[in-house]
Design an enzyme around this catalytic site. Structure first.
Site, mmCIF file in Angstrom:
data_model
loop_
_atom_site.group_PDB
_atom_site.id
_atom_site.type_symbol
_atom_site.label_atom_id
_atom_site.label_comp_id
_atom_site.label_asym_id
_atom_site.label_seq_id
_atom_site.Cartn_x
_atom_site.Cartn_y
_atom_site.Cartn_z
ATOM 1 N N ASP A 45 34.109 34.387 37.877
ATOM 2 C CA ASP A 45 33.065 35.378 38.185
ATOM 3 C C ASP A 45 31.663 34.769 38.037
ATOM 4 O OD1 ASP A 45 33.626 37.997 39.037
ATOM 5 O OD2 ASP A 45 34.421 38.565 37.066
ATOM 6 N N LYS A 101 41.306 42.172 45.233
ATOM 7 C CA LYS A 101 41.298 40.794 44.727
ATOM 8 C C LYS A 101 42.713 40.218 44.737
ATOM 9 C CE LYS A 101 37.057 41.594 42.211
ATOM 10 N NZ LYS A 101 36.316 41.862 40.974
ATOM 11 N N GLN A 112 37.776 42.809 35.026
ATOM 12 C CA GLN A 112 37.037 43.746 35.876
ATOM 13 C C GLN A 112 36.084 44.584 35.026
ATOM 14 O OE1 GLN A 112 37.166 43.672 39.188
ATOM 15 N NE2 GLN A 112 35.700 45.334 39.401
HETATM 16 N N1 GUN Z 1 32.529 44.990 38.687
HETATM 17 C C1 GUN Z 1 31.710 45.130 39.751
HETATM 18 N N2 GUN Z 1 31.528 43.925 40.354
HETATM 19 C C2 GUN Z 1 32.237 43.030 39.650
HETATM 20 C C3 GUN Z 1 32.471 41.627 39.783
HETATM 21 O O1 GUN Z 1 31.956 40.952 40.678
HETATM 22 N N3 GUN Z 1 33.298 41.081 38.857
HETATM 23 C C4 GUN Z 1 33.854 41.794 37.868
HETATM 24 N N4 GUN Z 1 34.635 41.145 36.993
HETATM 25 N N5 GUN Z 1 33.672 43.085 37.703
HETATM 26 C C5 GUN Z 1 32.873 43.699 38.601
#
Ligand code: GUN
Length: 280
Positions: free
Chosen positions: A119, A52, A96
């Site tokens: 998100d 990211k 996350q």
């Molecule tokens: N953990 C697994 N997929 C995601 C996601 O798309 N966003 C976040 N914040 N955590 C995750």
């Protein structure tokens, strides 16, 4: 022979479009940062967080990394989110998941301002999507819509069967397919006649989280198959929820694992960040 839906290529196209858009916004004085918070050192999370941050650098968006120890309390995390909610330069906040067991994911998701919820997990974002109002869309389902559209797959009027009802994939996926005028069926672990229902799908979206579960017997000739799963097989090779070699000859189009849905999630996160910068 199925058409291979190339998520790597499509996500690259999207990121290049976003890079251009971010540069134009910068010329207008519109900039902003994505705050990426990780609690603990889950190795898979560390890989996602790194990807990211790299995507932000590629597009030309600032990223602020917060790597917090596993012992961080819920109160401390909520205080950080509160602080970031108040910073005008921070346009997106991403925590996350999964979080350590002593922290409520629900409380954390609700603490993020819906204006910065890139998100798309906040109940307000989910509600807005449900009734078709503006807001951030959940990244993986939004990425799948882009995969289908950019591969020339017609959605309107098609029967879409989704396997899985998670808040992150299955449920929002159903709503977005409905918005695109598909007829939608959601199936899950308690569905009694899964195979029969899946065989009716024009578009089969598999997000069940079971390695190589869906074989040819679940797929109608000519169906489009989207595999959201990601696992390691006995030889440590990446694989999805679908038995790819068995299903590919029957499908008209299929996503590979890796290189299908996976790269689209980050591309759509970047899309949400650029949208947030644009909206100021
Ligand atoms: N953990 C697994 N997929 C995601 C996601 O798309 N966003 C976040 N914040 N955590 C995750």
């Amino acid at each position: 022979m199925a058409k291979i839906i190339d998520g790597k290529m499509i996500s690259q196209q999207i990121k290049d479009e976003l890079k251009e858009k971010a540069a134009k916004l910068k010329e207008q004085g519109k900039t902003g940062a994505l705050a990426v918070i990780q609690v603990g050192e889950d190795p898979a999370s560390s890989v996602y967080v790194r990807n990211k941050k790299n995507a932000c650098a590629y597009i030309g968006i600032e990223s602020l990394a917060y790597e917090l120890p596993n012992e961080t309390t819920e109160a401390e995390l909520l205080a950080l989110i509160d602080e970031l909610n108040g910073k005008s330069q921070v346009k997106g906040i991403l925590v996350q998941l999964p979080l350590p067991g002593h922290i409520s994911e629900d409380a954390v998701i609700r603490a993020i301002s819906p204006k910065k919820d890139v998100d798309g997990f906040h109940p307000q974002s989910v509600g807005a999507m449900t009734i078709g109002e503006p807001g951030f869309l959940s990244c993986t389902p939004a990425g799948i819509i882009q995969l289908l559209k950019r591969s020339g797959v017609e959605i309107a009027g098609k029967h879409c069967v989704i396997i899985g009802r998670s808040n992150i994939v299955g449920k929002p996926m159903a709503l977005l397919m409905l918005r695109e005028n598909a007829t939608v069926t959601i199936t899950h672990s308690k569905t009694s006649n899964l195979q029969e229902i899946c065989r009716q799908a024009d578009i089969l979206i598999v997000a069940m989280g079971r390695p190589q579960f869906i074989g040819a017997e679940y797929v109608k000739e000519g169906a489009v198959v989207i595999d959201v799963g990601i696992h390691r097989d006995a030889n440590k090779k990446l694989c999805g929820d679908v038995k790819y070699t068995e299903v590919e000859p029957i499908a008209s189009a299929i996503t590979p694992v890796p290189g299908g849905v996976g790269p689209m999630t980050i591309a759509m996160l970047m899309n949400n960040c650029v949208q947030s910068i644009e909206e100021g």
